[in-house]
Enzyme design. Structure first.
Site, PDB file in Angstrom:
ATOM      1  N   GLY A 277       0.847  -1.190   0.000  1.00 14.35           N
ATOM      2  CA  GLY A 277       0.000   0.000   0.000  1.00 14.35           C
ATOM      3  C   GLY A 277       0.877   1.232   0.000  1.00 14.35           C
TER       4      GLY A 277
ATOM      5  N   GLN B 257       2.674   9.979   1.566  1.00 14.33           N
ATOM      6  CA  GLN B 257       3.995   9.349   1.577  1.00 14.33           C
ATOM      7  C   GLN B 257       4.855   9.740   0.379  1.00 14.33           C
ATOM      8  OE1 GLN B 257       2.246   5.223   2.333  1.00 14.33           O
ATOM      9  NE2 GLN B 257       4.183   5.115   3.423  1.00 14.33           N
TER      10      GLN B 257
ATOM     11  N   CYS C 256       5.952  -0.132   7.347  1.00 11.61           N
ATOM     12  CA  CYS C 256       5.534   1.033   6.574  1.00 11.61           C
ATOM     13  C   CYS C 256       6.727   1.501   5.736  1.00 11.61           C
ATOM     14  CB  CYS C 256       5.090   2.141   7.523  1.00 11.61           C
ATOM     15  SG  CYS C 256       4.534   3.632   6.682  1.00 11.61           S
ATOM     16  N   LEU C 257       6.479   1.813   4.465  1.00 17.15           N
ATOM     17  CA  LEU C 257       7.585   2.240   3.597  1.00 17.15           C
ATOM     18  C   LEU C 257       8.218   3.543   4.077  1.00 17.15           C
ATOM     19  CD1 LEU C 257       6.086   1.408   0.072  1.00 17.15           C
ATOM     20  CD2 LEU C 257       7.726   0.069   1.408  1.00 17.15           C
TER      21      LEU C 257
ATOM     22  N   HIS D 232      -4.467   0.618   7.590  1.00 11.57           N
ATOM     23  CA  HIS D 232      -3.133   1.227   7.685  1.00 11.57           C
ATOM     24  C   HIS D 232      -3.019   2.432   6.739  1.00 11.57           C
ATOM     25  CE1 HIS D 232       1.418   0.977   8.040  1.00 11.57           C
ATOM     26  NE2 HIS D 232       1.269   1.732   6.959  1.00 11.57           N
ATOM     27  N   GLU D 233      -3.477   2.261   5.501  1.00 11.00           N
ATOM     28  CA  GLU D 233      -3.361   3.358   4.526  1.00 11.00           C
ATOM     29  C   GLU D 233      -4.311   4.503   4.875  1.00 11.00           C
ATOM     30  OE1 GLU D 233      -0.856   3.414   2.621  1.00 11.00           O
ATOM     31  OE2 GLU D 233      -0.364   1.350   3.151  1.00 11.00           O
TER      32      GLU D 233
ATOM     33  N   HIS E  86      -2.859   6.902   7.156  1.00  8.46           N
ATOM     34  CA  HIS E  86      -1.924   7.847   6.533  1.00  8.46           C
ATOM     35  C   HIS E  86      -2.627   9.136   6.098  1.00  8.46           C
ATOM     36  CE1 HIS E  86       2.009   6.033   6.374  1.00  8.46           C
ATOM     37  NE2 HIS E  86       1.552   4.894   5.889  1.00  8.46           N
TER      38      HIS E  86
HETATM   39 NI    NI Z   1       2.512   3.062   5.823  1.00  8.26          NI
END
Ligand code: NI
Length: 195
Positions: free
Chosen positions: A45, A50, A104-105, A146-147, A150
């Protein structure tokens, strides 16, 4: 085109993102760049904040979980779970909370168990601005939760216990300074100055 991923500590990750409409500039290209960026970083995701955009848009592709989940068994239902979610609204979260090891990226090298409700009902627009309302469970729900966090300016590390947070503080600081090795391009908020 691959875009740099914003690292932990950047204020954009703490902003509540804004809705967009169909006239948002170069939206098709943006969505395609976000998928390319996510795949290159081996993520499931990626949310617009991000990559530095404070808008309510995220892309997901949970198909890696079709083969490999916590039990090592996989959830075949996720084989084609690839979606674009624009202006999503979580209508309800329900079911018992369960723990899953999230990453998480924007926060490389940290994986921690996070508790979230098992089911989520979400309303969203797809890439063609068609409206959908779906109920998701298991890992599909997890990725969406999770997304969604963000675009609300929240991160999974916020959900950890005070003790866990205290233990991770040093590591989070080194991430914001860029003192991490990642296999994809990142943008760091507080790069460590050369002497
Ligand atoms: Ni993330």
């Amino acid at each position: 085109m691959k875009l740099p991923i914003v690292a932990y500590g950047d204020p954009i990750l703490r902003k509540k993102a804004e809705e967009i409409d169909e006239d948002y500039p170069n939206l098709k290209e943006l969505i395609s760049d976000m998928f390319e960026t996510m795949y290159a970083a081996r993520g499931v995701g990626l949310a617009a904040p991000q990559i530095g955009l404070p808008i309510r848009l995220f892309v997901i592709d949970a198909s890696p979980f079709a083969e490999d989940d916590e039990d090592g068994e996989g959830d075949p239902a996720l084989k084609d779970f690839k979606k674009v979610l624009i202006n999503p609204i979580i209508i309800a979260e329900k079911g018992e909370k369960w723990g899953f090891n999230e990453g998480c990226l924007s926060i490389p090298d940290i994986n921690e168990e996070v508790m979230r409700p098992s089911h989520v009902v979400i309303n969203y627009l797809d890439e063609n601005f068609e409206e959908h309302e779906v109920e998701l469970s298991g890992l599909a729900a997890r990725v969406v939760q999770h997304e969604y966090d963000h675009i609300e300016g929240k991160l999974f590390v916020d959900k950890l216990s005070p003790l866990k947070k205290a233990m991770l503080k040093g590591k989070l600081d080194t991430i914001s300074k860029g003192m991490v090795h990642v296999g994809y391009k990142m943008k760091f908020p507080n790069p460590k100055k050369k002497r």
